[in-house]
Design an enzyme around this catalytic site. Structure first.
Site, PDB file in Angstrom:
ATOM      1  N   ASP A   1     -61.659 168.637  16.198  1.00 41.92           N
ATOM      2  CA  ASP A   1     -60.397 167.903  16.200  1.00 41.92           C
ATOM      3  C   ASP A   1     -59.453 168.529  17.221  1.00 41.92           C
ATOM      4  O   ASP A   1     -59.364 169.743  17.358  1.00 41.92           O
ATOM      5  CB  ASP A   1     -59.763 167.933  14.795  1.00 41.92           C
ATOM      6  CG  ASP A   1     -58.670 166.898  14.646  1.00 41.92           C
ATOM      7  OD1 ASP A   1     -58.882 165.930  13.894  1.00 41.92           O
ATOM      8  OD2 ASP A   1     -57.602 167.055  15.280  1.00 41.92           O
ATOM      9  N   ILE A   2     -58.720 167.683  17.940  1.00 48.43           N
ATOM     10  CA  ILE A   2     -57.822 168.164  18.992  1.00 48.43           C
ATOM     11  C   ILE A   2     -56.624 168.923  18.414  1.00 48.43           C
ATOM     12  O   ILE A   2     -56.007 169.726  19.112  1.00 48.43           O
ATOM     13  CB  ILE A   2     -57.358 166.973  19.868  1.00 48.43           C
ATOM     14  CG1 ILE A   2     -56.936 167.436  21.244  1.00 48.43           C
ATOM     15  CG2 ILE A   2     -56.281 166.157  19.180  1.00 48.43           C
ATOM     16  CD1 ILE A   2     -56.759 166.308  22.253  1.00 48.43           C
TER      17      ILE A   2
ATOM     18  N   ASN B   1     -59.716 159.275   5.977  1.00 47.89           N
ATOM     19  CA  ASN B   1     -58.575 158.384   5.813  1.00 47.89           C
ATOM     20  C   ASN B   1     -58.993 156.958   6.161  1.00 47.89           C
ATOM     21  O   ASN B   1     -59.755 156.750   7.121  1.00 47.89           O
ATOM     22  CB  ASN B   1     -57.431 158.813   6.733  1.00 47.89           C
ATOM     23  CG  ASN B   1     -56.925 160.199   6.385  1.00 47.89           C
ATOM     24  OD1 ASN B   1     -56.767 160.529   5.218  1.00 47.89           O
ATOM     25  ND2 ASN B   1     -56.681 161.033   7.395  1.00 47.89           N
TER      26      ASN B   1
ATOM     27  N   GLU C   1     -55.257 157.102  11.580  1.00 47.51           N
ATOM     28  CA  GLU C   1     -54.714 156.956  12.940  1.00 47.51           C
ATOM     29  C   GLU C   1     -55.728 156.308  13.871  1.00 47.51           C
ATOM     30  O   GLU C   1     -55.353 155.506  14.731  1.00 47.51           O
ATOM     31  CB  GLU C   1     -54.365 158.334  13.527  1.00 47.51           C
ATOM     32  CG  GLU C   1     -53.141 158.989  12.958  1.00 47.51           C
ATOM     33  CD  GLU C   1     -52.952 160.386  13.549  1.00 47.51           C
ATOM     34  OE1 GLU C   1     -53.425 160.645  14.674  1.00 47.51           O
ATOM     35  OE2 GLU C   1     -52.350 161.216  12.854  1.00 47.51           O
ATOM     36  N   VAL C   2     -56.979 156.721  13.754  1.00 49.07           N
ATOM     37  CA  VAL C   2     -58.011 156.257  14.687  1.00 49.07           C
ATOM     38  C   VAL C   2     -58.966 155.329  13.923  1.00 49.07           C
ATOM     39  O   VAL C   2     -59.642 155.767  12.984  1.00 49.07           O
ATOM     40  CB  VAL C   2     -58.782 157.446  15.290  1.00 49.07           C
ATOM     41  CG1 VAL C   2     -59.846 156.937  16.255  1.00 49.07           C
ATOM     42  CG2 VAL C   2     -57.835 158.416  15.987  1.00 49.07           C
TER      43      VAL C   2
ATOM     44  N   HIS D   1     -64.447 158.264  10.536  1.00 47.68           N
ATOM     45  CA  HIS D   1     -64.712 159.694  10.771  1.00 47.68           C
ATOM     46  C   HIS D   1     -64.517 160.460   9.483  1.00 47.68           C
ATOM     47  O   HIS D   1     -63.627 160.155   8.690  1.00 47.68           O
ATOM     48  CB  HIS D   1     -63.815 160.267  11.869  1.00 47.68           C
ATOM     49  CG  HIS D   1     -62.355 159.939  11.715  1.00 47.68           C
ATOM     50  ND1 HIS D   1     -61.835 158.694  12.014  1.00 47.68           N
ATOM     51  CD2 HIS D   1     -61.307 160.687  11.303  1.00 47.68           C
ATOM     52  CE1 HIS D   1     -60.540 158.698  11.795  1.00 47.68           C
ATOM     53  NE2 HIS D   1     -60.188 159.886  11.345  1.00 47.68           N
TER      54      HIS D   1
ATOM     55  N   HIS E   1     -63.357 164.113   8.247  1.00 46.54           N
ATOM     56  CA  HIS E   1     -62.750 165.387   8.607  1.00 46.54           C
ATOM     57  C   HIS E   1     -63.470 166.461   7.794  1.00 46.54           C
ATOM     58  O   HIS E   1     -63.511 166.379   6.556  1.00 46.54           O
ATOM     59  CB  HIS E   1     -61.279 165.430   8.197  1.00 46.54           C
ATOM     60  CG  HIS E   1     -60.373 164.496   8.937  1.00 46.54           C
ATOM     61  ND1 HIS E   1     -59.583 164.909   9.995  1.00 46.54           N
ATOM     62  CD2 HIS E   1     -60.108 163.178   8.763  1.00 46.54           C
ATOM     63  CE1 HIS E   1     -58.862 163.878  10.433  1.00 46.54           C
ATOM     64  NE2 HIS E   1     -59.166 162.818   9.701  1.00 46.54           N
TER      65      HIS E   1
HETATM   66  P1  5GP Z   1     -57.039 160.080  11.064  1.00 50.82           P
HETATM   67  O1  5GP Z   1     -55.564 160.142  10.811  1.00 50.82           O
HETATM   68  O2  5GP Z   1     -57.429 158.813  11.767  1.00 50.82           O
HETATM   69  O3  5GP Z   1     -57.869 160.366   9.850  1.00 50.82           O
HETATM   70  O4  5GP Z   1     -57.351 161.301  12.015  1.00 50.82           O
HETATM   71  C1  5GP Z   1     -57.519 161.202  13.392  1.00 50.82           C
HETATM   72  C2  5GP Z   1     -57.776 162.599  13.920  1.00 50.82           C
HETATM   73  O5  5GP Z   1     -58.195 162.489  15.263  1.00 50.82           O
HETATM   74  C3  5GP Z   1     -56.560 163.524  13.884  1.00 50.82           C
HETATM   75  O6  5GP Z   1     -56.873 164.682  13.111  1.00 50.82           O
HETATM   76  C4  5GP Z   1     -56.322 163.843  15.355  1.00 50.82           C
HETATM   77  O7  5GP Z   1     -55.907 165.176  15.558  1.00 50.82           O
HETATM   78  C5  5GP Z   1     -57.662 163.562  15.985  1.00 50.82           C
HETATM   79  N1  5GP Z   1     -57.598 163.126  17.373  1.00 50.82           N
HETATM   80  C6  5GP Z   1     -56.777 162.178  17.891  1.00 50.82           C
HETATM   81  N2  5GP Z   1     -57.014 162.014  19.212  1.00 50.82           N
HETATM   82  C7  5GP Z   1     -58.025 162.876  19.515  1.00 50.82           C
HETATM   83  C8  5GP Z   1     -58.710 163.166  20.737  1.00 50.82           C
HETATM   84  O8  5GP Z   1     -58.464 162.603  21.794  1.00 50.82           O
HETATM   85  N3  5GP Z   1     -59.685 164.116  20.667  1.00 50.82           N
HETATM   86  C9  5GP Z   1     -60.006 164.757  19.500  1.00 50.82           C
HETATM   87  N4  5GP Z   1     -60.968 165.675  19.551  1.00 50.82           N
HETATM   88  N5  5GP Z   1     -59.366 164.511  18.331  1.00 50.82           N
HETATM   89  C10 5GP Z   1     -58.389 163.572  18.362  1.00 50.82           C
END
Ligand code: 5GP
Length: 121
Positions: free
Chosen positions: A35-36, A93, A101-102, A106, A108
């Site tokens: 994760d970034i 999520n 967010e994405v 995925h 975590h």
């Molecule tokens: P969500 O809120 O969708 O469960 O989590 C999305 C995750 O993707 C977040 O923890 C965020 O830090 C990670 N993320 C967002 N953009 C990028 C990216 O460009 N590269 C990587 N490696 N992680 C990302």
């Protein structure tokens, strides 16, 4: 349509090689990368390569090969991280209430410290 896949999401771009990532492991059907913005000493995202929006979408529509590949890869990551003991947390999520967010399914994988309560308001 509850599961309309947006192929412009950031993980789709990572899968196409348009955005770099720190790969942890990769198979024919699964990619795991760091994760970034890590929330723990280990914060790995595990994604199927197929176009699945949420965990329920993957559970409903992924084929047996994708499903086996995903879960076996997840298991290997946990073993390779060496965190079976003292433990880890996995979360996914989904949707608006899940604050996803994405919009590409995925997991975590969080590990490396005691992770505290599961939810903080
Ligand atoms: P969500 O809120 O969708 O469960 O989590 C999305 C995750 O993707 C977040 O923890 C965020 O830090 C990670 N993320 C967002 N953009 C990028 C990216 O460009 N590269 C990587 N490696 N992680 C990302």
């Amino acid at each position: 349509m509850p599961h309309t896949y947006d192929d412009q999401n950031i993980f789709a771009k990572i899968l196409r090689g348009e955005i770099p990532n720190k790969t942890v492991t990769e198979t024919d059907h699964t990619l795991a990368f760091e994760d970034i913005a890590p929330q723990a000493p280990h914060h790995v995202l595990v994604i199927p390569k197929g176009p699945y929006v949420t965990i329920d979408h993957f559970a409903a529509e992924a084929n047996e090969v994708e499903t086996m590949d995903f879960w076996r890869t997840f298991g290997r990551i946990i073993a390779d991280l060496g965190v079976i003991d003292p433990g880890y947390r996995v979360l996914s999520n989904a949707g608006v209430h899940g604050l996803q967010e994405v919009p590409h399914f995925h997991l975590h994988v969080l590990a490396g410290r005691s992770l505290g309560p599961i939810l903080v308001r």
